[in-house]
Design a protein around this motif. Structure first.
Motif, PDB file in Angstrom:
ATOM      1  N   THR A   1      -5.995 -25.670 -65.716  1.00 43.03           N
ATOM      2  CA  THR A   1      -6.292 -25.579 -64.281  1.00 43.03           C
ATOM      3  C   THR A   1      -5.699 -24.311 -63.677  1.00 43.03           C
ATOM      4  O   THR A   1      -6.370 -23.602 -62.927  1.00 43.03           O
ATOM      5  N   VAL A   2      -4.465 -24.017 -64.015  1.00 41.98           N
ATOM      6  CA  VAL A   2      -3.829 -22.813 -63.464  1.00 41.98           C
ATOM      7  C   VAL A   2      -4.540 -21.562 -63.982  1.00 41.98           C
ATOM      8  O   VAL A   2      -4.683 -20.580 -63.245  1.00 41.98           O
ATOM      9  N   GLU A   3      -5.024 -21.585 -65.216  1.00 42.60           N
ATOM     10  CA  GLU A   3      -5.763 -20.436 -65.748  1.00 42.60           C
ATOM     11  C   GLU A   3      -7.034 -20.183 -64.941  1.00 42.60           C
ATOM     12  O   GLU A   3      -7.341 -19.047 -64.579  1.00 42.60           O
ATOM     13  N   LYS A   4      -7.773 -21.255 -64.618  1.00 42.08           N
ATOM     14  CA  LYS A   4      -8.993 -21.107 -63.815  1.00 42.08           C
ATOM     15  C   LYS A   4      -8.678 -20.576 -62.421  1.00 42.08           C
ATOM     16  O   LYS A   4      -9.376 -19.705 -61.906  1.00 42.08           O
ATOM     17  N   LYS A   5      -7.628 -21.114 -61.812  1.00 46.78           N
ATOM     18  CA  LYS A   5      -7.254 -20.672 -60.466  1.00 46.78           C
ATOM     19  C   LYS A   5      -6.810 -19.204 -60.464  1.00 46.78           C
ATOM     20  O   LYS A   5      -7.153 -18.448 -59.563  1.00 46.78           O
ATOM     21  N   LEU A   6      -6.055 -18.811 -61.481  1.00 42.52           N
ATOM     22  CA  LEU A   6      -5.593 -17.432 -61.543  1.00 42.52           C
ATOM     23  C   LEU A   6      -6.752 -16.469 -61.793  1.00 42.52           C
ATOM     24  O   LEU A   6      -6.831 -15.411 -61.178  1.00 42.52           O
ATOM     25  N   LEU A   7      -7.672 -16.840 -62.673  1.00 44.02           N
ATOM     26  CA  LEU A   7      -8.844 -15.996 -62.916  1.00 44.02           C
ATOM     27  C   LEU A   7      -9.660 -15.841 -61.638  1.00 44.02           C
ATOM     28  O   LEU A   7     -10.116 -14.739 -61.311  1.00 44.02           O
ATOM     29  N   ASP A   8      -9.818 -16.917 -60.886  1.00 50.63           N
ATOM     30  CA  ASP A   8     -10.550 -16.848 -59.626  1.00 50.63           C
ATOM     31  C   ASP A   8      -9.848 -15.902 -58.644  1.00 50.63           C
ATOM     32  O   ASP A   8     -10.492 -15.076 -57.998  1.00 50.63           O
ATOM     33  N   ALA A   9      -8.524 -15.993 -58.570  1.00 49.05           N
ATOM     34  CA  ALA A   9      -7.764 -15.133 -57.658  1.00 49.05           C
ATOM     35  C   ALA A   9      -7.867 -13.662 -58.065  1.00 49.05           C
ATOM     36  O   ALA A   9      -8.089 -12.788 -57.216  1.00 49.05           O
ATOM     37  N   VAL A  10      -7.724 -13.376 -59.362  1.00 45.80           N
ATOM     38  CA  VAL A  10      -7.821 -11.990 -59.840  1.00 45.80           C
ATOM     39  C   VAL A  10      -9.232 -11.463 -59.604  1.00 45.80           C
ATOM     40  O   VAL A  10      -9.415 -10.327 -59.152  1.00 45.80           O
ATOM     41  N   SER A  11     -10.246 -12.280 -59.870  1.00 43.00           N
ATOM     42  CA  SER A  11     -11.634 -11.856 -59.661  1.00 43.00           C
ATOM     43  C   SER A  11     -11.899 -11.526 -58.197  1.00 43.00           C
ATOM     44  O   SER A  11     -12.539 -10.516 -57.886  1.00 43.00           O
ATOM     45  N   LYS A  12     -11.403 -12.360 -57.291  1.00 40.74           N
ATOM     46  CA  LYS A  12     -11.581 -12.101 -55.862  1.00 40.74           C
ATOM     47  C   LYS A  12     -10.837 -10.833 -55.428  1.00 40.74           C
ATOM     48  O   LYS A  12     -11.347 -10.053 -54.621  1.00 40.74           O
ATOM     49  N   ALA A  13      -9.647 -10.621 -55.971  1.00 43.48           N
ATOM     50  CA  ALA A  13      -8.875  -9.423 -55.612  1.00 43.48           C
ATOM     51  C   ALA A  13      -9.585  -8.161 -56.089  1.00 43.48           C
ATOM     52  O   ALA A  13      -9.704  -7.182 -55.343  1.00 43.48           O
ATOM     53  N   VAL A  14     -10.094  -8.176 -57.321  1.00 44.53           N
ATOM     54  CA  VAL A  14     -10.789  -7.006 -57.865  1.00 44.53           C
ATOM     55  C   VAL A  14     -12.081  -6.753 -57.091  1.00 44.53           C
ATOM     56  O   VAL A  14     -12.407  -5.610 -56.767  1.00 44.53           O
ATOM     57  N   GLN A  15     -12.803  -7.801 -56.754  1.00 50.09           N
ATOM     58  CA  GLN A  15     -14.032  -7.655 -55.963  1.00 50.09           C
ATOM     59  C   GLN A  15     -13.700  -7.057 -54.591  1.00 50.09           C
ATOM     60  O   GLN A  15     -14.398  -6.149 -54.124  1.00 50.09           O
ATOM     61  N   TYR A  16     -12.636  -7.534 -53.955  1.00 47.42           N
ATOM     62  CA  TYR A  16     -12.221  -7.010 -52.653  1.00 47.42           C
ATOM     63  C   TYR A  16     -11.883  -5.518 -52.763  1.00 47.42           C
ATOM     64  O   TYR A  16     -12.274  -4.709 -51.922  1.00 47.42           O
ATOM     65  N   ILE A  17     -11.142  -5.166 -53.822  1.00 39.68           N
ATOM     66  CA  ILE A  17     -10.774  -3.755 -54.006  1.00 39.68           C
ATOM     67  C   ILE A  17     -12.022  -2.895 -54.167  1.00 39.68           C
ATOM     68  O   ILE A  17     -12.151  -1.844 -53.532  1.00 39.68           O
ATOM     69  N   TYR A  18     -12.967  -3.339 -54.988  1.00 38.98           N
ATOM     70  CA  TYR A  18     -14.198  -2.554 -55.184  1.00 38.98           C
ATOM     71  C   TYR A  18     -15.019  -2.473 -53.902  1.00 38.98           C
ATOM     72  O   TYR A  18     -15.605  -1.445 -53.587  1.00 38.98           O
ATOM     73  N   ASP A  19     -15.088  -3.566 -53.148  1.00 39.11           N
ATOM     74  CA  ASP A  19     -15.859  -3.582 -51.907  1.00 39.11           C
ATOM     75  C   ASP A  19     -15.259  -2.691 -50.829  1.00 39.11           C
ATOM     76  O   ASP A  19     -15.948  -2.210 -49.937  1.00 39.11           O
ATOM     77  N   ASN A  20     -13.944  -2.506 -50.878  1.00 40.39           N
ATOM     78  CA  ASN A  20     -13.258  -1.785 -49.799  1.00 40.39           C
ATOM     79  C   ASN A  20     -12.613  -0.482 -50.253  1.00 40.39           C
ATOM     80  O   ASN A  20     -11.820   0.105 -49.516  1.00 40.39           O
ATOM     81  N   TYR A  21     -12.938  -0.027 -51.422  1.00 41.42           N
ATOM     82  CA  TYR A  21     -12.347   1.191 -51.966  1.00 41.42           C
ATOM     83  C   TYR A  21     -12.969   2.410 -51.331  1.00 41.42           C
ATOM     84  O   TYR A  21     -14.120   2.543 -51.158  1.00 41.42           O
TER      85      TYR A  21
END
Length: 197
Positions: free
Chosen positions: A177-197
């Motif tokens: 469960t923690v692995e899924k939650k962490l992957l979701d958080a990292v994916s959202k952070a990377v998407q945010y960085i790409y969207d706002n870079y």
């Protein structure tokens, strides 16, 4: 006298019965073993960018060779990968950043041949905390993603980033469960960085 001697049969028997003959650590003060995500990311950045850092920002007494050992492992010949530099943060088993990048449109793009290259260096910490009764994972990543061209001719910028994330889930002994939650958080952070870079 040998540097290492195998444990006696009585020590092995005691250990298998749940006891351990080792003395308890006599140090009276117990320190918290935590590091903020910001501090972990900054540490990774300073290691990876050691040569670019002003001397006042470098780790005291550290040389670039020290940083290379952390990033890529020792300079000795690898038993499993002869002729290759293998180890350190370059050999981390965590693929949170790589999986997050796959979810972007990078797979439909080609690298720009300008000398830039991929680099993902990471450090994983994972386990079940019996004191907190939680499954916990921490990943800290330094990544360089080269500039890329999409098939439609548009460009994705090159990106250099440092990211640290921690997940903690009550009673998650399997860490699924923690692995899924962490992957979701990292994916959202990377998407945010790409969207706002």
């Amino acid at each position: 006298s040998p540097l290492f001697s195998p444990p006696s049969s009585s020590t092995v028997m005691e250990a298998s019965q749940g006891t351990c003959p080792a003395d308890k650590d006599p140090w009276p003060t117990v320190y918290s073993n935590t590091l903020s995500a910001l501090a972990a990311a900054e540490m990774a950045r300073r290691i990876a960018q050691h040569r670019e850092m002003p001397p006042t920002m470098r780790f005291p007494g550290a040389e670039w060779l020290d940083m290379q050992a952390i990033l890529y492992g020792s300079r000795e010949q690898s038993l499993f990968f002869p002729g290759q530099l293998w180890g350190g943060m370059a050999a981390d088993t965590a693929i949170f950043m790589q999986t997050a990048l796959q979810s972007l449109t990078l797979k439909d793009s080609e690298p720009v041949l300008d000398g830039s290259s991929w680099r993902i260096l990471s450090k994983l910490g994972a386990g079940y905390s019996t004191s907190r009764l939680r499954g916990e994972i921490v990943t800290t990543v330094y990544a360089c993603i080269p500039r890329r061209l999409r098939s439609d001719g548009s460009s994705l910028p090159g990106l250099e980033l440092t990211l640290s994330a921690r997940g903690s889930v009550l009673h998650d002994t399997s860490l699924r469960t923690v692995e899924k939650k962490l992957l979701d958080a990292v994916s959202k952070a990377v998407q945010y960085i790409y969207d706002n870079y």
